[in-house]
Design a protein around this motif. Structure first.
Motif, PDB file in Angstrom:
ATOM      1  N   UNK A   1       0.791  -1.230   0.000  1.00  0.00           N
ATOM      2  CA  UNK A   1       0.000   0.000   0.000  1.00  0.00           C
ATOM      3  C   UNK A   1       0.828   1.288   0.000  1.00  0.00           C
ATOM      4  N   UNK A   2       2.122   1.187   0.219  1.00  0.00           N
ATOM      5  CA  UNK A   2       2.981   2.363   0.148  1.00  0.00           C
ATOM      6  C   UNK A   2       2.618   3.427   1.166  1.00  0.00           C
ATOM      7  N   UNK A   3       2.711   4.682   0.755  1.00  0.00           N
ATOM      8  CA  UNK A   3       2.502   5.802   1.671  1.00  0.00           C
ATOM      9  C   UNK A   3       1.039   5.996   2.078  1.00  0.00           C
ATOM     10  N   UNK A   4       0.141   5.199   1.515  1.00  0.00           N
ATOM     11  CA  UNK A   4      -1.259   5.255   1.960  1.00  0.00           C
ATOM     12  C   UNK A   4      -1.442   4.600   3.331  1.00  0.00           C
ATOM     13  N   UNK A   5      -0.413   3.868   3.781  1.00  0.00           N
ATOM     14  CA  UNK A   5      -0.523   3.089   5.007  1.00  0.00           C
ATOM     15  C   UNK A   5       0.120   3.808   6.189  1.00  0.00           C
ATOM     16  N   UNK A   6      -0.630   3.930   7.282  1.00  0.00           N
ATOM     17  CA  UNK A   6      -0.102   4.434   8.537  1.00  0.00           C
ATOM     18  C   UNK A   6      -0.145   3.350   9.600  1.00  0.00           C
TER      19      UNK A   6
ATOM     20  N   UNK B   1      -7.145  10.995  17.147  1.00  0.00           N
ATOM     21  CA  UNK B   1      -6.707   9.881  16.307  1.00  0.00           C
ATOM     22  C   UNK B   1      -7.256  10.041  14.893  1.00  0.00           C
ATOM     23  N   UNK B   2      -8.532  10.349  14.783  1.00  0.00           N
ATOM     24  CA  UNK B   2      -9.127  10.534  13.461  1.00  0.00           C
ATOM     25  C   UNK B   2      -8.491  11.700  12.716  1.00  0.00           C
ATOM     26  N   UNK B   3      -8.201  12.773  13.420  1.00  0.00           N
ATOM     27  CA  UNK B   3      -7.567  13.936  12.797  1.00  0.00           C
ATOM     28  C   UNK B   3      -6.195  13.568  12.253  1.00  0.00           C
ATOM     29  N   UNK B   4      -5.426  12.798  13.023  1.00  0.00           N
ATOM     30  CA  UNK B   4      -4.089  12.382  12.575  1.00  0.00           C
ATOM     31  C   UNK B   4      -4.189  11.570  11.297  1.00  0.00           C
ATOM     32  N   UNK B   5      -5.151  10.667  11.229  1.00  0.00           N
ATOM     33  CA  UNK B   5      -5.320   9.836  10.032  1.00  0.00           C
ATOM     34  C   UNK B   5      -5.686  10.691   8.820  1.00  0.00           C
ATOM     35  N   UNK B   6      -6.650  11.569   9.005  1.00  0.00           N
ATOM     36  CA  UNK B   6      -7.128  12.399   7.890  1.00  0.00           C
ATOM     37  C   UNK B   6      -6.060  13.385   7.443  1.00  0.00           C
ATOM     38  N   UNK B   7      -5.395  14.040   8.397  1.00  0.00           N
ATOM     39  CA  UNK B   7      -4.361  15.026   8.059  1.00  0.00           C
ATOM     40  C   UNK B   7      -3.209  14.407   7.276  1.00  0.00           C
ATOM     41  N   UNK B   8      -2.939  13.122   7.538  1.00  0.00           N
ATOM     42  CA  UNK B   8      -1.821  12.450   6.859  1.00  0.00           C
ATOM     43  C   UNK B   8      -2.260  11.629   5.648  1.00  0.00           C
ATOM     44  N   UNK B   9      -3.553  11.709   5.325  1.00  0.00           N
ATOM     45  CA  UNK B   9      -4.081  11.018   4.145  1.00  0.00           C
ATOM     46  C   UNK B   9      -3.822   9.511   4.169  1.00  0.00           C
ATOM     47  N   UNK B  10      -3.961   8.901   5.337  1.00  0.00           N
ATOM     48  CA  UNK B  10      -3.779   7.463   5.449  1.00  0.00           C
ATOM     49  C   UNK B  10      -5.115   6.769   5.161  1.00  0.00           C
ATOM     50  N   UNK B  11      -5.247   6.276   3.942  1.00  0.00           N
ATOM     51  CA  UNK B  11      -6.470   5.550   3.585  1.00  0.00           C
ATOM     52  C   UNK B  11      -6.450   4.119   4.122  1.00  0.00           C
ATOM     53  N   UNK B  12      -5.252   3.658   4.531  1.00  0.00           N
ATOM     54  CA  UNK B  12      -5.080   2.319   5.098  1.00  0.00           C
ATOM     55  C   UNK B  12      -4.356   2.445   6.442  1.00  0.00           C
ATOM     56  N   UNK B  13      -4.741   1.607   7.395  1.00  0.00           N
ATOM     57  CA  UNK B  13      -4.119   1.624   8.718  1.00  0.00           C
ATOM     58  C   UNK B  13      -3.782   0.195   9.148  1.00  0.00           C
ATOM     59  N   UNK B  14      -2.594   0.037   9.729  1.00  0.00           N
ATOM     60  CA  UNK B  14      -2.199  -1.206  10.392  1.00  0.00           C
ATOM     61  C   UNK B  14      -2.096  -0.923  11.881  1.00  0.00           C
ATOM     62  N   UNK B  15      -2.756  -1.740  12.682  1.00  0.00           N
ATOM     63  CA  UNK B  15      -2.812  -1.513  14.129  1.00  0.00           C
ATOM     64  C   UNK B  15      -2.047  -2.616  14.850  1.00  0.00           C
ATOM     65  N   UNK B  16      -1.102  -2.212  15.648  1.00  0.00           N
ATOM     66  CA  UNK B  16      -0.382  -3.119  16.536  1.00  0.00           C
ATOM     67  C   UNK B  16      -0.990  -2.977  17.924  1.00  0.00           C
TER      68      UNK B  16
END
Length: 288
Positions: free
Chosen positions: A104-109, A193-208
């Protein structure tokens, strides 16, 4: 339709505790709903071989290199779109998160729910599970960091549940360039948390999700609830299961969760009871 697999990695070497093997076996069973294919990465049971020799200042380093290569080969063969990983200890996130970043490249946070930052290195500590996020960022253990094919940028990481640090961790976090907030008294809000995701344009997330991010008063089947232990080398978690549930819910409202790791499950009562029963000749006569 997305292809989802559950990856079972009962690693114990990276935490240098045989109990992690049993924890992974049990939690994999708890999560088995029959809907998602389970793929197990073979890991030598500590009952078969408990040798975990130190190499380059790291316990079991040679075996861990082979393990993460096996994880990569398994994921490339299965080619899933989403990966649920059950461990073992925190090290089990390295292979799946690397695979997802390649995909997913840079789409992933990354959202790292943990009481600890996991950015240590062999100079400070000899168990790999405390270095895994550092490895994914190109730091940590130099040998295991070489096994990461798609290194993450520091801005790709958000810590949730982070507790007071050990003496060596602040300088290492600054060296890597990670932003962080100690959350022993003020946990990060779901809105933040939602703001961080949206501001960084992360359409995909991996959660540890390290279970020691939870308060031992709220969840007992974890490292900081070991019976008869009162002194630990690091800070215990403060989150509740309700808070973590809220985090997951808020994340999936604004992004697609493509990876989840659940690690460091330590069902102490079951482990201790098994040890006791196995020590009795009565239960082992049939094995003679």
């Amino acid at each position: 339709m997305s292809k989802v697999i559950k990856l079972k990695i009962p690693d114990w070497r990276a935490g240098n505790r045989p109990e992690y093997y049993a924890g992974a076996e049990i939690i994999a069973t708890l999560l088995d709903d029959g809907q998602v294919k389970t793929v197990e990465v073979p890991v030598t049971s500590p009952d078969t071989s408990n040798d975990n020799s130190e190499v380059n200042g790291v316990n079991g380093q040679n075996e861990l290199v082979e393990e993460v290569r096996q994880v990569r080969a398994t994921l490339r063969e299965e080619a899933p779109d989403k990966v649920i990983t059950v461990g073992g200890n925190c090290f089990v996130s390295q292979g799946p998160f690397d695979y997802l970043h390649e995909k997913y490249g840079d789409d992933l946070g990354i959202i790292w729910i943990d009481a600890h930052p996991d950015i240590s290195k062999p100079e400070f500590y000899n168990n790999e599970h405390a270095m895994v996020l550092g490895n994914l960022l190109g730091h940590g253990d130099p040998i295991l960091a070489k096994e990461v094919h798609a290194k993450f940028a520091p801005k790709s990481v958000l810590f949730l549940g982070l507790q007071p640090l050990t003496d060596d961790e602040p300088a290492e976090l600054d060296k890597i360039g990670l932003n962080y907030q100690i959350q022993d008294k003020n946990p990060i809000t779901t809105t933040a948390v939602q703001k961080w995701i949206v501001d960084n344009n992360f359409s995909k997330i991996a959660i540890h999700f390290d279970l020691d991010s939870l308060s031992p008063d709220d969840f007992r089947l974890q490292y900081f609830a070991e019976p008869h232990q009162t002194i630990f080398p690091s800070s215990h978690g403060k989150l509740t299961l309700a808070q973590v549930t809220d985090y997951f819910s808020s994340i999936q409202q604004v992004s697609d969760i493509v990876g989840v790791t659940v690690a460091e499950f330590l069902p102490w009562d079951i482990i201790k009871l098994k040890q006791t029963l196995n020590s009795l000749t009565f239960f082992n006569d049939g094995k003679q």
